[in-house]
Write an enzyme that holds these catalytic residues in place. Structure first.
Site, PDB file in Angstrom:
ATOM      1  N   GLU A 128       0.852  -1.180   0.000  1.00  0.00           N
ATOM      2  CA  GLU A 128       0.000   0.000   0.000  1.00  0.00           C
ATOM      3  C   GLU A 128       0.896   1.241   0.000  1.00  0.00           C
ATOM      4  O   GLU A 128       1.856   1.273   0.757  1.00  0.00           O
ATOM      5  CB  GLU A 128      -0.917   0.038   1.219  1.00  0.00           C
ATOM      6  N   GLU A 305      -5.464  -3.045  12.601  1.00  0.00           N
ATOM      7  CA  GLU A 305      -5.130  -3.891  11.443  1.00  0.00           C
ATOM      8  C   GLU A 305      -6.053  -5.097  11.368  1.00  0.00           C
ATOM      9  O   GLU A 305      -6.469  -5.505  10.289  1.00  0.00           O
ATOM     10  CB  GLU A 305      -3.664  -4.329  11.485  1.00  0.00           C
TER      11      GLU A 305
HETATM   12  N1  TRP Z   1      -3.092   0.878   5.675  1.00  0.00           N
HETATM   13  C1  TRP Z   1      -2.191   1.011   6.768  1.00  0.00           C
HETATM   14  C2  TRP Z   1      -3.043   1.248   7.995  1.00  0.00           C
HETATM   15  O1  TRP Z   1      -3.603   2.267   8.201  1.00  0.00           O
HETATM   16  C3  TRP Z   1      -1.207   2.105   6.684  1.00  0.00           C
HETATM   17  C4  TRP Z   1      -0.329   2.230   5.493  1.00  0.00           C
HETATM   18  C5  TRP Z   1      -0.574   2.878   4.359  1.00  0.00           C
HETATM   19  C6  TRP Z   1       1.031   1.902   5.434  1.00  0.00           C
HETATM   20  N2  TRP Z   1       0.533   2.959   3.579  1.00  0.00           N
HETATM   21  C7  TRP Z   1       1.529   2.389   4.238  1.00  0.00           C
HETATM   22  C8  TRP Z   1       1.866   1.247   6.301  1.00  0.00           C
HETATM   23  C9  TRP Z   1       2.863   2.265   3.907  1.00  0.00           C
HETATM   24  C10 TRP Z   1       3.193   1.121   5.964  1.00  0.00           C
HETATM   25  C11 TRP Z   1       3.696   1.631   4.781  1.00  0.00           C
HETATM   26  O2  TRP Z   1      -3.269   0.397   8.756  1.00  0.00           O
HETATM   27 ZN    ZN Z   2      -5.623   1.553   8.520  1.00  0.00          ZN
END
Ligand code: TRP
Ligand code: ZN
Length: 884
Positions: A128, A305
Site C-alpha cells: 500500500e 489492522e
Molecule cells: N493501511 C495502513 C493502515 O492504516 C497504513 C499504510 C498505508 C502503510 N501505507 C503504508 C503502512 C505504507 C506502511 C507503509 O493500517
Molecule cells: Zn488503517
C-alpha cells in the site's frame, strides 16, 4: 535510488477523472525466487478486457523485464513498449488471455521500504498504496481484485520461514539447500494487500476459535530474542477478534492469521490479508522496555489492522480518493474497541487531544484537504490525520445521530451489499441512511470540505417565563482551493445545569413536559439556529455543550466563569476536562500578550483554583486527573493565535508549570508517595492511570522552585521499576540542570544500546527537551553513531520529535532549527522519499510565524524545491506549502 524522481512537474491525479479499469485480473500466480540483489518474480495473470481498449497498460517501477508471453507465446520486444513511468504497454491483446512475465528486482537496493525489501537480512513487502508495481507488472489499483496463489523459493538456512497471504498450500525441499512454500488466498483482493515475508524469524503461537467454530492458528513472527515481548500483542489480537464478533457479528475468514514484525517500516502497520506486517514498535513490549503509552499503542494498532479484515479488505476502496472509507471507519472501530478495553472517558480525551494536535493544524495549514480529497500528486501524502482521525469523527457523528442500533444495522447492510467489492464513500453513507431511514445526504459536506468548523454560542434567559434560548452559529474558514464553505450537520450533545450543577430537564418548545430528558443531541445544520427550552424556573441555566466531543469543531463564546463552573460541576468528563483546558488556554493567551508587553507571567488564581479542585479529587479517578493536570500544549495555544509567538508561549507555559509545581508541592509529593506501585507491573486502565498521575506529580515537582523533585527523579530512575517510571524520571532529569543528568543519559544509553525501540526513546527525550541548548544537542545527535537515516523509526525519534514536538526550539529566531530540518529532508529524500515528505511538514507552517521566521522558512523550502531529482511526494508538500 529514489522511487519516483522527476525532471518535469509531476502530474496531478483528480478524483473526477476516475474511469473503470480497462482490464481485470481474475487470478494471479506468483513465483518468487528470493535473492538479496537478484530476486526473480514470475507472474501469471489471467486477464480479461473490461472496456473498449485492446491495448494493455501495466504499472511498473524499477523492474527489469526478462521475458513476457501471452497465452504461452513469447512477446517479441517490439510489441512491448516501456512507459516513462516504468510501466509496460502491449498493443492488440485478445479479450481474455494469460499474461506471463518474468522480472528481476533487488531487495537490497530498496531503501524506500516500498515493494520487496530487506531488513536485518529478512525479506518484507509493503504494497500500500502503490508498492506492488515495484514487485511485478500489474494494473496496480484497488478496483482490480484477484485471487492469488504464491510460491516462494529461497535458501533454507537464510530463510527458514516463508509466508504470504491466505492459507498454507504446500511446501518442500529443493536441490542446493533451497526449499519452497505455497500459499493460497481464497478471497479476491486488490494488489495493495499482497504480502510476502521470508527469513530467519521465530513464531510465537496461539489460537482462536471463532464463534461458528473455525479454529484459527495465530502466529506472531519476530527476530530471535524477541519472543518474550509478544504477549501483549497476542492478547490484543485475541481481544480484537472476540470484540468484532460480539460488536459486529464479524468473524475471521481464514485458517491462519499471521503477523510479522519488522524494525524498518514506513508507518505503524499494514493490514495485508492474513499476513499483517507491523513496525516492531507496535508489537514488542515488556515492562522494562515499553511504556504504558506503548502498551496502549499496541492494543490500538493490533486491533486496527485486524479490523481492516472486514473494513478495508473484504470491502475495499474503488480508488485512493476513497481512502477514508477504510481508514476513517477502521480508526472509529479501533477507538471504540480501546474505549471498551479501558477507561472510556479517558481514552476519549486522549483521542481528542491527538485529533487537535495533529488534525486541526493540518486543516489550518497549506496541505488542508477534505476527508475525501479531490486531487493528489503523491497518494502517500494523503495518509493523514484528516483522512484517518477526522474521518473517524465523521463516522462517529453519524452513529451519534442515527443511534447505535441503526448504526449496527447499517454496518450489516454495508457488508452484505458490498462484500468483495471496491466501493466509494457513498456506499457506506448510503447503507447507514437506508438502515436508519434518516437522511444523511448533508454528511457529504463533511467529506468534501476542508477546514475545522467553528461554532459560537450565545444565550438568553427570560426569568419571567423560564424560557432559555440557546443560539448556535457555525462557519468554516477558507482553505487552499476552497474559499467559501457551506454549513455542515453538527450533532451537539448537551445538557443544562442549574446553579448547583444539577441536571435540568430539557424540554424544547412544543414538547411534552413529562418526558423531558436530561441530555439530548441537537442538530445544528444551518449557519445559525436557535434552540428554545421551556420550564427552567427562575435561575439562568449553564449550557454544557459537545458532551463526549460529539463533533470535531472548535467551540467559542463561553466566558471564564462558565468554563470554571463546568470544569467543576458538569457530569460529563469530557466537558469537565475541556472546560479546564479552554480556561487554561484563555489565561495562557492573556499571559502571552502581557508578556509581550513586558509583564512576567504569574499563576492566575482561577487557574490555581481549578488545579486545586482536580488535585482534591485526584485519587477518585487518577487517569482523568493526570489528563486534567496537563496544561494545553504549546502548539495548541499557538493554534489560537493569528501569528504565533513560540518563545513567549514556551516561557509562559514553563512559568505556569513551575508555579503550579511550587504552589502544590506538598500535594504532589503526597501523590508521588501514595501512588507508588505495589505488587507486579500491570497494564489495566487502573494501574496505567495511577502511574500517569504519579508521574504527572513527579514532573511538576521537578519544575518546582524548591523541594525534592529532582532527588525523587534520581531515585525513581535508579530503581528502574518499569520503562514508564524510568522514562518519566529520566525526562525530568533531562529537562533539568541536575548534575546527575549526563550520567543518567549515559547509563540509559549503555543499558539499551542494543534495543532500537528503547534507543529511540533516548533520542526523543533529548529532542523534545525544554532546555535552551536542545537545538545544538539535536544537531550533535544527528551525527551520533546510532543515528541512522535509513531507519524511519530513528528518523522520527530525533528529527520528527524535534521539529513537530519542540516548537520553541524548532522556531529559534536564528533559523537553525529550520535549516536542520531542511538538511535532513534533503539527505533523506533520495533514500526514503515517503518519510522525507512526511517529516517536512513543520516547515510548511510559515504563514502563522512572524515575518522574520517566515522568510527563513520559505528560503529553506525553496532550497529543497531546487533539488535536482526531488521526489514527487516532497515536491508536492513543499510546492503546496510555498503556494499557500
Ligand atoms: N493501511 C495502513 C493502515 O492504516 C497504513 C499504510 C498505508 C502503510 N501505507 C503504508 C503502512 C505504507 C506502511 C507503509 O493500517
Ligand atoms: Zn488503517
Amino acid at each position: 535510488m529514489t522511487a519516483s524522481t522527476t525532471a518535469s512537474t509531476p502530474a496531478t491525479i483528480r478524483r473526477e477523472d476516475y474511469t473503470p479499469p480497462a482490464f481485470l485480473v481474475d487470478t494471479v500466480e506468483l513465483h518468487f525466487a528470493l535473492h538479496p540483489t537478484a530476486t526473480r518474480v514470475r507472474a501469471r495473470l489471467a486477464m480479461r478486457r473490461n472496456g473498449e481498449s485492446h491495448d494493455l497498460e501495466l504499472d511498473g517501477e524499477e523492474l527489469m523485464l526478462l521475458s513476457a508471453s501471452i497465452d504461452g507465446v513469447a512477446l517479441p520486444s517490439y510489441r512491448v513498449a516501456s512507459l516513462p513511468s516504468g510501466g509496460l504497454r502491449i498493443e492488440g491483446v485478445p479479450d481474455s488471455f494469460m499474461l506471463e512475465t518474468l522480472v528481476e528486482i533487488s531487495p537490497e537496493a530498496n531503501s524506500e521500504l516500498s515493494g520487496l525489501y530487506l531488513s536485518g537480512g529478512n525479506y518484507f513487502t509493503q504494497c500500500e498504496a502503490e508498492g506492488f508495481r515495484r514487485i511485478t507488472f500489474f494494473p496496480d489499483r484497488p478496483d482490480v481484485m484477484s485471487r492469488y496463489s504464491v510460491t516462494i523459493e529461497a535458501e533454507k538456512t537464510a530463510c527458514p520461514v516463508l509466508l504470504s497471504n491466505g492459507n498454507p498450500a504446500g511446501g518442500g525441499e529443493l536441490p542446493d539447500g533451497r526449499h519452497w512454500a505455497k500459499w493460497e488466498d481464497p478471497h479476491p483482493k486488490p494488489s495493495y494487500l499482497f504480502a510476502l515475508v521470508a527469513g530467519d524469524l521465530v513464531a510465537v503461537r496461539d489460537s482462536f476459535t471463532t464463534r461458528s467454530g473455525r479454529e484459527v492458528a495465530l502466529a506472531i513472527y519476530v527476530r530471535q530474542g524477541d519472543e518474550d515481548a509478544c504477549g501483549h500483542a497476542m492478547d490484543s489480537l485475541k481481544a480484537s477478534m472476540a470484540w468484532d464478533e460480539t460488536e459486529y457479528g464479524l468473524e475471521y475468514d481464514l485458517d491462519v492469521f499471521n503477523i510479522a514484525a519488522v524494525s524498518d517500516f514506513n508507518m505503524g502497520a499494514m493490514e495485508n490479508k492474513g499476513l499483517n506486517v507491523f513496525n516492531t514498535k507496535y508489537i514488542l513490549a515488556r515492562p522494562d522496555t515499553a511504556t504504558d503509552a506503548d502498551y496502549e499503542g499496541i492494543e490500538t494498532v493490533v486491533a486496527h489492522e485486524y479490523f481492516h479484515n472486514w473494513t478495508g479488505n473484504r470491502v475495499t476502496c474503488r480508488d485512493w480518493f476513497q481512502l477514508s472509507l477504510k481508514e476513517g471507519l477502521t480508526v472509529f472501530r479501533d477507538q471504540h474497541f480501546s474505549e471498551f478495553m479501558g477507561s472510556a472517558a479517558v481514552k476519549r480525551l486522549a483521542n481528542v487531544r491527538r485529533l487537535r494536535a495533529a488534525q486541526f493544524p493540518e486543516d489550518a495549514g497549506p496541505m488542508a484537504h477534505p476527508v475525501r480529497p479531490d486531487s493528489y500528486v503523491e497518494i502517500n501524502n494523503f495518509y493523514t490525520a484528516t483522512v484517518y482521525q477526522k474521518g473517524s469523527e465523521v463516522v462517529r457523528m453519524m452513529r451519534e445521530l442515527i443511534g447505535p442500533a441503526s448504526f449496527r444495522k447499517g454496518m450489516d447492510l454495508y457488508i452484505a451489499r458490498h462484500d468483495n467489492q471496491a466501493v466509494t464513500i457513498e456506499a457506506f453513507v448510503g447503507a447507514m441512511q437506508d438502515a436508519s431511514g434518516i437522511d444523511l445526504s448533508r454528511f457529504a459536506r463533511w467529506y468534501a470540505q476542508a477546514g475545522t468548523p467553528e461554532v459560537t454560542v450565545s444565550d438568553s434567559f427570560d426569568e419571567a417565563t423560564g424560557r432559555y434560548t440557546l443560539s448556535l452559529t457555525q462557519s468554516t474558514p477558507p482553505t487552499p482551493g476552497q474559499p467559501t464553505k457551506q454549513p455542515v450537520p453538527i450533532p451537539v450533545a448537551m445538557g443544562l445545569l442549574g446553579p448547583d450543577g444539577a441536571a435540568l430537564p430539557l424540554r424544547l418548545s412544543g414538547e411534552n413536559a413529562a418526558e423531558a430528558p436530561e441530555e439530548r443531541v441537537l442538530l445544528l445544520e444551518e449557519a445559525k439556529q436557535d434552540f428554545v427550552f421551556e420550564g427552567l424556573g427562575t435561575q439562568r441555566p449553564v449550557p454544557s455543550l459537545l458532551r463526549g466531543y460529539s463533533a470535531p469543531v472548535k467551540l467559542h463564546g463561553l466566558g471564564l466563569e462558565t468554563l470554571g463552573f463546568l470544569a467543576a460541576k458538569d457530569s460529563d468528563p469530557f466537558v469537565r476536562w475541556e472546560s479546564a483546558q479552554q480556561y487554561a488556554t484563555a489565561e495562557m493567551l492573556r499571559l502571552v500578550a502581557a508578556y509581550r508587553a513586558g509583564q512576567e507571567p504569574t499563576l492566575p488564581d482561577g487557574l490555581a483554583g481549578i488545579f486545586a479542585a482536580v488535585l482534591e479529587r485526584a485519587e477518585q479517578d487518577p487517569a482523568f486527573a493526570a489528563e486534567a493536570l496537563a496544561l494545553p500544549s504549546e502548539d495548541f495555544v499557538a493554534g489560537q493565535m493569528r501569528i504565533a509567538d513560540p518563545e513567549a508561549i514556551h516561557l509562559v507555559r514553563q512559568a505556569l508549570r513551575r508555579q503550579l509545581g511550587t504552589r502544590f508541592a506538598s500535594r504532589f509529593a503526597a501523590l508521588h508517595d501514595s501512588l507508588a506501585d505495589a505488587g507486579p507491573y500491570r497494564t489495566d486502565g487502573d494501574s496505567i492511570g495511577r502511574r500517569a498521575l504519579r508521574n504527572a506529580a513527579l514532573t511538576y515537582l521537578g519544575r518546582a522552585d524548591a523541594g525534592d523533585g529532582l532527588a525523587r527523579a534520581r531515585v525513581q530512575f535508579a530503581a528502574g521499576a518499569n520503562m514508564t517510571d524510568v522514562l518519566a524520571a529520566l525526562r525530568v532529569l533531562v529537562d533539568s540542570e541536575d548534575p546527575a543528568r549526563e550520567d543518567a543519559l549515559a547509563a540509559f544509553h549503555a543499558s539499551w544500546r542494543a534495543d532500537p525501540l528503547v534507543l529511540d526513546k533516548w533520542f526523543t527525550l533529548q529532542a523534545v527537551s525544554t532546555r535552551p541548548d536542545t537545538l545544538a544537542a539535536v544537531q550533535a545527535l544527528a551525527k551520533h553513531p546510532d543515528f541512522d537515516l535509513r531507519n524511519p523509526n530513528r528518523v522520527r525519534s530525533l528529527v520528527g520529535a524535534f521539529a513537530a514536538g519542540n516548537p520553541a526550539q524548532f522556531h529559534a529566531t536564528s533559523g537553525e532549527g529550520y535549516r536542520f530540518l531542511a538538511e535532513m529532508v534533503i539527505a533523506l529524500d533520495p533514500v526514503n522519499a515517503q518519510v522525507a515528505a512526511r517529516i517536512v511538514s513543520p516547515l510548511g507552517d510559515w504563514k502563522r510565524q512572524s515575518p522574520d521566521r517566515a522568510a527563513i522558512m520559505r528560503a529553506e523550502l525553496e532550497r529543497i524545491l531546487a533539488l535536482p531529482g526531488l521526489s514527487k511526494g516532497t515536491f508536492e508538500k513543499v510546492s503546496k506549502s510555498l503556494a499557500a
